[in-house]
Design an enzyme around this catalytic site. Structure first.
Site, PDB file in Angstrom:
ATOM      1  N   ASP A 149      22.512  98.555  69.984  1.00 56.99           N
ATOM      2  CA  ASP A 149      21.965  97.681  71.028  1.00 56.99           C
ATOM      3  C   ASP A 149      22.886  97.651  72.243  1.00 56.99           C
ATOM      4  O   ASP A 149      22.428  97.667  73.387  1.00 56.99           O
ATOM      5  CB  ASP A 149      21.784  96.258  70.492  1.00 56.99           C
ATOM      6  CG  ASP A 149      20.859  96.204  69.294  1.00 56.99           C
ATOM      7  OD1 ASP A 149      19.923  97.032  69.230  1.00 56.99           O
ATOM      8  OD2 ASP A 149      21.075  95.356  68.408  1.00 56.99           O
ATOM      9  N   HIS A 176      19.429  92.101  65.245  1.00 56.12           N
ATOM     10  CA  HIS A 176      19.344  93.550  65.461  1.00 56.12           C
ATOM     11  C   HIS A 176      17.908  94.050  65.289  1.00 56.12           C
ATOM     12  O   HIS A 176      17.681  95.113  64.740  1.00 56.12           O
ATOM     13  CB  HIS A 176      20.277  94.262  64.475  1.00 56.12           C
ATOM     14  CG  HIS A 176      20.384  95.746  64.693  1.00 56.12           C
ATOM     15  ND1 HIS A 176      20.701  96.312  65.914  1.00 56.12           N
ATOM     16  CD2 HIS A 176      20.206  96.786  63.843  1.00 56.12           C
ATOM     17  CE1 HIS A 176      20.722  97.628  65.802  1.00 56.12           C
ATOM     18  NE2 HIS A 176      20.413  97.940  64.548  1.00 56.12           N
TER      19      HIS A 176
END
Length: 327
Positions: A149, A176
Site C-alpha cells: 500500500d 490492508h
C-alpha cells in the site's frame, strides 16, 4: 540470520526469495512449500551471495524449515478461483496460516513473524491467537506486511506531484484491504493544491490498486511481483533494524498493545481496536515505538470512520477462527 519463506514456490514466494537471497544479513534462506521447493532452492543456490539455501517440501519437512528461524515471512495461500466465495477463500487460507503459525510457535517462538497472506486484516490476528494458545506470544514480533500500500501510494502520488517515488513517503494507516486502507495524502508535501476530486480518485486508486493488476493480467494472476518487492523491502527493514541497532520506520499492521504508550495514543483516534496499520519505529526487538498518526483532514477522518467497522469485523473473524479450533 536464518530467514524462512513459507509459500516459497508460489507467485509471490519465488521472486521474494530471489530478492532475499541478495541480502548480506541472511546466512540461511530456508524455503518451504507443499510443492517444488527443492527446485527453487537449487536454482537460487547457484547465486553467488552469502545465504545458504535449503528447500523443504510438505508437512513432514515443515519443522526442519522453521527450526531456529530468526524471521519467518509468510506469503503462503491460494488465490480466489471463479467458483469460490470469499468465505471459502478465507477458510482455506486461514487454515494454512493456522498450521504454519502452530509450527512456528513450536520451532521458532521468538522469530519475527511477517504475514503477507491475505486477508492480512484477519490472518495477523490468527497468528496472534495461535501464539497465545502456545504461551509464546510477543506482540512486538508480529507484523502484517502492508508495504505494498505504501509502495503504491508513493508511486501514484509521485506521478501527480512529481519527485522521486523511491524517496517520497506517503503514510498509509488502517488495514490492508479496500476501504480499510487509508492513505494520509494531507501529510504529503505537494498535495495541498490538489482538488478534492483528484484526492478522492487518488485515494480510491491506492485502495483498489490490486484490481488494476488483475485486470491487466486478464485473469492470469494478481499482484505477485510488486507484492514480492514490498515484502522484501519490509524484511530488509527488519534486518537493518536488527543489524544496525538503529531504528527504521515503516507503516505496518501491528497489535497496538505492542507499545502501551503509542498504542494508547492511537486508540484515542481509532477506538478500542487491537490491530491497526501505523507508522512504527522498528528496533532489534521488533516494535520499538508506535509513532503518532498525526493530524487527519476532514476527508481522512471520514475514511477512518468508514474503515473501522469493517476492520474490526475482519479482526473478529480471525480471532474467532482460532477460538473455535482445536489446537
Amino acid at each position: 540470520m536464518k530467514v524462512t519463506v513459507c509459500g516459497a514456490a508460489g507467485g509471490i514466494g519465488q521472486p521474494l526469495s530471489l530478492l532475499l537471497k541478495q541480502s548480506p544479513h541472511i546466512t540461511h534462506l530456508s524455503l518451504y512449500d507443499i510443492v517444488n521447493t527443492p527446485g527453487v532452492a537449487a536454482d537460487l543456490s547457484h547465486i553467488n551471495t552469502r545465504a545458504k539455501v535449503t528447500g523443504h517440501i510438505g508437512a513432514a519437512q515443515m519443522d526442519a524449515a522453521l527450526e531456529g528461524s530468526d524471521i519467518v515471512v509468510i506469503p503462503a495461500g491460494v488465490p480466489r478461483k471463479p467458483d469460490m466465495t470469499r468465505d471459502d477463500l478465507f477458510k482455506i487460507n486461514a487454515g494454512i496460516i493456522r498450521d504454519l503459525a502452530t509450527a512456528a510457535a513450536k520451532n521458532c517462538p521468538k522469530a519475527f513473524m511477517l504475514i503477507i497472506s491475505n486477508p492480512v486484516n484477519s490472518t495477523v490476528p490468527i497468528v496472534a491467537e495461535v501464539f497465545k494458545k502456545h504461551g509464546v506470544y510477543d506482540p512486538k514480533r508480529l507484523f502484517g506486511v502492508t508495504t505494498l500500500d505504501i509502495v503504491r501510494a508513493s508511486t501514484f502520488v509521485s506521478e501527480i506531484v512529481g519527485g522521486d517515488a523511491a524517496t517520497l513517503r506517503v503514510p498509509v494507516i488502517g488495514g490492508h484491504s479496500g476501504v480499510t486502507i487509508i492513505p494520509l495524502l494531507s501529510q504529503v508535501g505537494g498535495t495541498s493544491g490538489l482538488s478534492q476530486e483528484r484526492i478522492e480518485k487518488l485515494t480510491n486508486r491506492i485502495q483498489f490498486g490490486g484490481d488494476e493488476v488483475v485486470k491487466a493480467k486478464a485473469g492470469a494472476g494478481s499482484a505477485t511481483l510488486s507484492m514480492a518487492y514490498a515484502g522484501a523491502r519490509f524484511t530488509f527493514s527488519i534486518l537493518d533494524a536488527i543489524a544496525s541497532n538503529k531504528p527504521v520506520v515503516e507503516c505496518t499492521y501491528v497489535d497496538l498493545n505492542s507499545d502501551a504508550q503509542g498504542g494508547a495514543a492511537t486508540k484515542k483516534i481509532t477506538g478500542d481496536i487491537q490491530f491497526f496499520s501505523v507508522p512504527v519505529e522498528l528496533g532489534p526487538a521488533g516494535v520499538q515505538r508506535i509513532l503518532p498518526i498525526g493530524n487527519l483532514s476532514e476527508y481522512e477522518a471520514g475514511l477512518l470512520k468508514t474503515a473501522l467497522p469493517e476492520l474490526n469485523g475482519n479482526i473478529v473473524k480471525g480471532t474467532s477462527f482460532i477460538s473455535q479450533a482445536n489446537l
